[in-house]
Design an enzyme around this catalytic site. Structure first.
Site, mmCIF file in Angstrom:
data_model
loop_
_atom_site.group_PDB
_atom_site.id
_atom_site.type_symbol
_atom_site.label_atom_id
_atom_site.label_comp_id
_atom_site.label_asym_id
_atom_site.label_seq_id
_atom_site.Cartn_x
_atom_site.Cartn_y
_atom_site.Cartn_z
ATOM 1 C CG ASN A 93 149.556 44.827 80.918
ATOM 2 O OD1 ASN A 93 149.403 43.608 80.794
ATOM 3 N ND2 ASN A 93 149.424 45.655 79.888
ATOM 4 C CE1 TYR A 157 157.114 38.165 77.260
ATOM 5 C CE2 TYR A 157 156.881 35.807 77.643
ATOM 6 C CZ TYR A 157 156.339 37.077 77.664
ATOM 7 O OH TYR A 157 155.042 37.271 78.071
ATOM 8 C CB SER A 160 162.193 39.458 80.928
ATOM 9 O OG SER A 160 161.077 38.983 80.212
ATOM 10 C CE LYS A 161 156.406 39.078 80.810
ATOM 11 N NZ LYS A 161 155.724 40.293 81.312
ATOM 12 C CB ILE A 190 146.047 35.670 76.721
ATOM 13 C CG1 ILE A 190 146.421 35.041 78.073
ATOM 14 C CG2 ILE A 190 144.741 36.463 76.811
ATOM 15 C CD1 ILE A 190 145.405 34.061 78.622
#
Length: 259
Positions: A93, A157, A160-161, A190
């Site tokens: 995570n 980002y 990377s994801k 979120i």
């Protein structure tokens, strides 16, 4: 409901946000926990919440440190195996959120993002495989809607994801003969403190949340328990025939068109 009684789960980035929520969810389901993060005080708060949720204090291991440090990763795996005698679940995570487009992205920030969000996931998974092989365990990687859809202003980002999602699929195939299942969750927006730690002001965060009510089909942003429960499902025997999946937890954002 998933049952993790007697099972041992490693959760990275457990000091806040989705990591903390996942730890509490696993505690409610009976898991023994190995929690890691950089903030000792916050990790202790997570451990306290897990005790309140049902995991005995002596069934919680805390390893404080930077997940990018290979010694921290090795210590985490070794201490977990020594304390509990097994590892059943790995939840990758830990992550960092960075801003910048092609022309403004600083390469040092790019390298840091890839180190935290990708390299640490690959290396920690390598270290856990021998233990997960014995238990026919499960891996859940926390990716993002930005791994499956393209967005501006988050270049490093997003890359990377996307890498985490490809890693999930590749490793699911590689580890299937060992009966280790590998899946990812892809959250939309979120409500967590990742936005504060990324440098956004409270006013910017409020505006961000308000705007993103319109980018999710359900008309709202998500909450941490909604992601945590999905992680728990994918890690449990209830998902025994699911591997290599990317599961959006995004209120339908992945299928919405610009309007």
């Amino acid at each position: 409901m998933p049952d993790f009684r007697g099972k041992v789960a490693i959760i990275t980035g457990a000091s806040a946000g989705i990591g903390k929520g996942t730890a509490v969810e696993f505690a409610q389901l009976g898991a023994h926990l190995a929690l890691t993060g950089r903030n000792e005080e916050n990790l202790q708060a997570t451990a306290k919440a897990c005790v309140e949720a049902g995991t005995p204090e002596d069934k919680i291991l805390i390893v404080t440190g930077d997940i990018c440090d290979d010694e921290v990763r090795k210590n985490l795996v070794d201490q977990t195996a020594q304390k509990f005698g097994r590892i059943d679940v790995l939840v990758n995570n830990a992550g960092t959120l960075t801003f910048g487009n092609l022309e403004t992205t600083d390469m040092a920030e790019y390298d840091k993002t890839m180190d935290v969000n990708v390299r640490s996931v690959v290396r920690l998974t390598q270290l856990c495989v021998p233990h997960l092989t014995k238990t026919k365990g499960a891996i859940v990687n926390v990716s993002s809607i930005k791994g499956i859809r393209s967005f501006s202003k988050h270049l490093a980002y997003n890359i990377s994801k996307s890498a985490v999602d490809q890693f999930t699929r590749c490793v699911a195939l590689e580890l299937a003969p060992k009966q280790i299942r590998v899946n990812s969750v892809n959250p939309g927006t979120i409500r967590t403190d990742i936005f504060q730690t990324s440098g956004m002001t409270e006013e910017e965060i409020t505006q961000y949340y308000e705007h993103h009510k319109t980018t999710h089909a359900l008309g709202r942003i998500g909450e941490v328990p909604e992601v945590a429960k999905t992680i728990a499902f994918l890690a449990s025997s209830d998902a025994s025939f699911i591997t290599g999946a990317q599961v959006p937890v995004d209120g339908g954002r992945h299928c919405i068109c610009p309007r």
